[in-house]
Design an enzyme around this catalytic site. Structure first.
Site, PDB file in Angstrom:
ATOM      1  CG  ASP A 119      73.633  14.013  15.778  1.00 48.19           C
ATOM      2  OD1 ASP A 119      73.651  13.518  14.437  1.00 48.19           O
ATOM      3  OD2 ASP A 119      72.467  14.583  16.152  1.00 48.19           O
ATOM      4  CB  THR A 120      75.861  17.665  13.198  1.00 51.00           C
ATOM      5  OG1 THR A 120      76.391  18.435  14.130  1.00 51.00           O
ATOM      6  CG2 THR A 120      74.517  17.407  13.223  1.00 51.00           C
ATOM      7  CG  HIS A 150      73.752  12.444  26.537  1.00 48.40           C
ATOM      8  ND1 HIS A 150      74.842  12.763  25.574  1.00 48.40           N
ATOM      9  CD2 HIS A 150      73.127  13.563  26.799  1.00 48.40           C
ATOM     10  CE1 HIS A 150      74.790  14.061  25.473  1.00 48.40           C
ATOM     11  NE2 HIS A 150      73.773  14.516  26.405  1.00 48.40           N
ATOM     12  CG  ASP A 186      51.827  -0.682   6.166  1.00 47.00           C
ATOM     13  OD1 ASP A 186      52.527  -1.507   6.384  1.00 47.00           O
ATOM     14  OD2 ASP A 186      50.855  -0.267   6.984  1.00 47.00           O
ATOM     15  CB  THR A 189      80.025  19.225  19.740  1.00 47.93           C
ATOM     16  OG1 THR A 189      78.730  19.581  19.590  1.00 47.93           O
ATOM     17  CG2 THR A 189      80.837  19.279  20.826  1.00 47.93           C
ATOM     18  CE  LYS A 223      77.829  21.470  23.124  1.00 51.12           C
ATOM     19  NZ  LYS A 223      77.645  20.104  22.798  1.00 51.12           N
ATOM     20  NE  ARG A 275      71.574  13.276  20.709  1.00 49.51           N
ATOM     21  CZ  ARG A 275      71.677  13.568  19.440  1.00 49.51           C
ATOM     22  NH1 ARG A 275      72.551  14.556  19.028  1.00 49.51           N
ATOM     23  NH2 ARG A 275      71.189  12.541  18.717  1.00 49.51           N
ATOM     24  CD  GLN A 276      64.339  14.569  22.644  1.00 51.66           C
ATOM     25  OE1 GLN A 276      63.371  15.183  22.890  1.00 51.66           O
ATOM     26  NE2 GLN A 276      64.481  13.811  21.679  1.00 51.66           N
ATOM     27  CG  ASP A 282      79.553  18.969  25.858  1.00 54.76           C
ATOM     28  OD1 ASP A 282      79.994  18.029  26.972  1.00 54.76           O
ATOM     29  OD2 ASP A 282      78.734  18.535  25.330  1.00 54.76           O
TER      30      ASP A 282
HETATM   31  C1  R5P Z   1      76.731  16.602  24.008  1.00 55.26           C
HETATM   32  O1  R5P Z   1      76.409  16.825  24.975  1.00 55.26           O
HETATM   33  C2  R5P Z   1      77.218  15.412  23.373  1.00 55.26           C
HETATM   34  O2  R5P Z   1      78.030  14.964  24.111  1.00 55.26           O
HETATM   35  C3  R5P Z   1      77.933  15.521  22.093  1.00 55.26           C
HETATM   36  O3  R5P Z   1      79.234  16.571  21.906  1.00 55.26           O
HETATM   37  C4  R5P Z   1      76.834  16.219  21.079  1.00 55.26           C
HETATM   38  O4  R5P Z   1      75.559  15.674  21.150  1.00 55.26           O
HETATM   39  C5  R5P Z   1      77.625  15.859  19.606  1.00 55.26           C
HETATM   40  O5  R5P Z   1      76.490  16.743  18.718  1.00 55.26           O
HETATM   41  P1  R5P Z   1      77.035  17.079  17.168  1.00 55.26           P
HETATM   42  O6  R5P Z   1      78.033  16.197  16.762  1.00 55.26           O
HETATM   43  O7  R5P Z   1      75.801  17.315  16.489  1.00 55.26           O
HETATM   44  O8  R5P Z   1      77.618  18.666  17.543  1.00 55.26           O
END
Ligand code: R5P
Length: 320
Positions: A228-229, A135, A43, A232, A198, A101-102, A174
């Site tokens: 991440d994605t 972070h 599982d 940014t 940003k 991040r949180q 940012d």
């Molecule tokens: C933001 O504070 C981090 O340093 C990164 O810039 C951010 O988390 C990147 O996220 P994504 O690639 O999804 O825009």
């Protein structure tokens, strides 16, 4: 009382999230990884067992807490098993510390996962933590155990110097990244600083509002703790290009690269090159993305921790 671990044996074990960096770290300390069995029930429930004696050992468990959150649970279980097997000291070596991040209550009724995970690590039995480019560096204060914070810049600045860019400005994508960008600018011989303002209308969506600093005719190095994605980073590259930047190079410590991030980055024509580290295994290889190993830095931190030597002296540049 400060206990000495110099006389106890070092062992390094790996969780399953990033076995490559774990192996490189162990080899850089002139050791092999110690044996641990990690399996899943049908599982999905995780099971771990040390396959060799860890009683009295100065134990280093290498695991990046990248998604899925099973990686975090696996780390907690490895710590728990080591504690129950009487390891003398347990150090969680977390090249990429996920859920960081949180880190504050930025809206009502949300969790502060960075603190929650710090508590879980301590509760499981970790005696100390070694990690890299959190972070935000002040997350160190969430831990009531010693935490050593390494900087990828110790490796990446040398590589950037070899690239030999002239007329450089370092850009923070940012406002939160200003401290890191300022440290890079200083290490690159007092390069100029650019800040990209940003906004995040919702999770994983980034919008560039303003650019602060001189960009026209500059070669730009964008630095970020994680991608991440890729939204940014790519928006930042495009905005800087529009403002008249010459060559644009990226440096990012943690290549989280979810969804179509790699495609977004490699298709971004204005981005000449992106340097990332091996804190997270790369999802897809591409000529534009170069991996710099930070394993030797972790290995050195482990040896110094074991020998009760200073870790901060590993860094010749002031990151504060
Ligand atoms: C933001 O504070 C981090 O340093 C990164 O810039 C951010 O988390 C990147 O996220 P994504 O690639 O999804 O825009």
């Amino acid at each position: 009382m400060l206990e000495s671990h110099v006389n106890s044996e070092i062992k390094i074990v790996a969780g399953r999230s990033n076995p490559d960096i774990a192996l490189k770290i162990a080899r850089a300390t002139h050791r092999e990884l110690s044996e641990v069995a990690i399996r899943n029930f049908s599982d999905g429930e995780i099971w771990v067992k040390y396959e060799e004696n860890v009683r009295g050992v100065d134990l280093y468990i290498v695991q990046s807490t990248i998604a899925p959150s099973d990686n975090l649970l696996e780390l907690l279980m490895l710590i728990d098993a080591a504690k129950r097997a009487s390891a003398r000291r347990i150090t969680a070596v977390i090249p990429y510390f996920g859920y960081a991040r949180q880190d504050r209550k930025d809206q009502p009724r949300v969790a502060i996962t960075a603190k929650l995970i710090a508590n879980l690590l301590v509760e499981a039995g970790a005696n100390r933590v070694i990690t890299m480019d959190l972070h935000t560096p002040q997350l160190q204060g969430f831990f009531d155990i010693p935490l050593d914070h390494l900087y990828a810049s110790s490796v990446s600045v040398n590589i950037l110097k070899q690239v030999g860019l002239q007329n450089v400005a370092v850009a923070a994508p940012d406002v939160g990244g200003v401290k890191m960008a300022r440290a890079y600018a200083k290490m690159l011989g007092d390069a100029d600083l650019v800040v990209v303002d940003k906004r995040r209308p919702k999770h994983n969506v980034a919008q560039v509002m303003n650019i602060i600093g001189e960009v026209q005719g500059k070669n730009i190095v964008i630095v970020d703790d994680l991608i991440d994605t890729g939204s940014t980073f790519v928006q930042c590259v495009e905005a800087l290009k529009k403002q008249g930047a010459e060559q644009i190079i990226g440096v990012c410590t943690h290549p989280v690269f979810s969804g179509a991030a790699v495609e977004k980055l490699v298709n971004c024509e204005a981005l000449a090159k992106l340097f990332v580290t091996d804190t997270i295994p790369l999802r897809k290889q591409h000529d534009k993305i170069e991996v710099m190993s930070v394993a030797p830095l972790f290995a050195e931190a482990i040896i110094r921790t074991h020998e009760n030597q200073s870790i901060s002296s590993l860094f010749d540049a002031n990151q504060g």
